[in-house]
Design an enzyme around this catalytic site. Structure first.
Site, PDB file in Angstrom:
ATOM      1  N   GLN A 142       0.819  -1.221   0.000  1.00  0.00           N
ATOM      2  CA  GLN A 142       0.000   0.000   0.000  1.00  0.00           C
ATOM      3  C   GLN A 142       0.851   1.269   0.000  1.00  0.00           C
ATOM      4  OE1 GLN A 142      -3.071   0.137  -0.769  1.00  0.00           O
ATOM      5  NE2 GLN A 142      -3.161  -2.094  -0.853  1.00  0.00           N
ATOM      6  N   SER A 143       2.077   1.184  -0.489  1.00  0.00           N
ATOM      7  CA  SER A 143       2.956   2.360  -0.525  1.00  0.00           C
ATOM      8  C   SER A 143       2.435   3.408  -1.506  1.00  0.00           C
ATOM      9  CB  SER A 143       4.359   1.913  -0.935  1.00  0.00           C
ATOM     10  OG  SER A 143       5.092   2.999  -1.442  1.00  0.00           O
TER      11      SER A 143
END
Ligand SMILES: Cc1ncc(COP(=O)(O)O)c(C=O)c1O
Length: 350
Positions: free
Chosen positions: A88-89
């Protein structure tokens, strides 16, 4: 020429690839203020700078840093960009978007947090956007070294005659900080156009490049005889991260200070750092963050994110509730993006 003028000139002249449409919007948060006044709180005037609305991918603060970092990459002949982060960067999705925009292939080394955020966090939110943007995804198991996997791939690509370029974590390099400095000066001009000098700026601390750039900006401004603007910085990485927030910020700030050939050191005089709003850990939700995200959404129609800006807002709201600011003061909140990660945490917001 004073320090601030010198920095402005360096920042304006620094080579970069235009990836955005500047300035990003700047707006009052009167709805949020009213919601706090209803709680009988002496609330300052609140403003938000919308770095979440940079125009590639789903927006966010890395685009500005990538303008500088990718200029360097292209000047070195890069023909494939490599980056690593969590599934989820926000950084990696912005790298994937910038790579697509420039027509450069991109490979991402992504891992889930341990334990994972949700059962489908490797299908939704940012990683889904990375796939749509055409990046090649390498999923690395949670306890394996993503950086090592990426470096091994870089060697493989070199052996094939390619020129891979590894984007540093958070694009937090001295060049990257120039992007944050441009944002700082833009913010000052927008505040000025609205008739005020900020009495404080609130920023989110991750890899720390954004905070470091802003710290250089506020310190140089004060040294040039300008106003002293405290920087309220809220950590999101927590104590599990090998380098603690204060050290990360100061290391980058001093690196940027000497990169700009400024006299002496930057120092921490205007830094108001809090590590009290990380919650249970990086990318781990907690009720205060969820409440802050909801309060801003319902009073302003603005969506924050669960890992960074929601935690920073939880910290700012707490600072306001403690009576730190007077009602005639103006506080600017830097919204740095991150919305897609909400989808990987939907059960916490249900
Ligand atoms: C939404 C969001 N806000 C803030 C930050 C922190 O920025 P920096 O890494 O420059 O400290 C990040 C970093 O990933 C981010 O994704």
């Amino acid at each position: 020429m004073n320090l601030t003028e010198h920095i402005r000139q360096v920042v304006e002249e620094a080579p970069r690839i235009p990836l955005g449409s500047w300035p990003t919007p700047f707006m009052p948060m009167d709805g949020l203020r009213s919601s706090l006044v209803r709680e009988q709180i002496a609330c300052p005037r609140l403003w938000v700078k919308r770095e979440d609305l940079t125009p590639l991918g789903a927006g966010g603060n890395k685009i500005r840093k990538l303008e500088h970092v990718l200029y360097k990459a292209r000047a070195e002949g890069a023909d494939v960009l490599l980056n690593t982060g969590e599934v989820q960067s926000n950084q990696v999705v912005q790298t994937a978007a910038a790579a697509a925009h420039l027509g450069i292939p991109c490979e991402l080394f992504l891992g889930r947090t341990d334990p994972p955020l949700s059962e489908d966090d490797q299908e939704t939110g940012n990683i889904l956007l990375c796939r749509i943007l055409g990046a090649r995804i390498h999923l690395v198991p949670p306890r394996e070294d993503r950086g090592a996997a990426m470096r091994a791939r870089a060697e493989e690509l070199k052996a094939e005659g390619k020129k891979p370029y590894i984007i540093p974590r958070g694009s937090s390099t001295a060049e990257g900080a120039l992007g944050s400095l441009r944002c700082f000066f833009e913010l000052l001009e927008q505040a000025d156009a609205n008739g005020f000098v900020p009495d404080g700026i609130a920023v989110t601390v991750g890899s720390s490049g954004t905070t470091a750039g802003f710290l250089v900006g506020v310190h140089a401004l004060a040294l040039s005889g300008g106003p002293e603007i405290p920087l309220y910085a809220f950590d999101t990485f927590g104590t599990d991260y090998p380098v603690q927030a204060y050290d990360r910020i100061m290391e980058h700030a001093e690196e940027c200070w000497s990169f700009l050939s400024l006299p002496g050191t930057c120092g921490d005089r205007l830094l108001r750092l809090s590590c009290d709003f990380v919650g249970p850990g990086y990318s781990r939700p907690y009720p205060g963050m969820i409440e802050a995200v909801r309060q801003v959404a319902r009073s302003e129609g603005i969506i924050l994110d669960p890992n960074y800006t929601g935690k920073c807002m939880a910290g700012l709201l707490d600072t306001i509730r403690k009576g730190t600011f007077g009602p005639s003061q103006n506080i600017v909140y830097l919204h740095t993006g991150g919305l897609p990660a909400l989808f990987a945490m939907r059960r916490h917001f249900a």
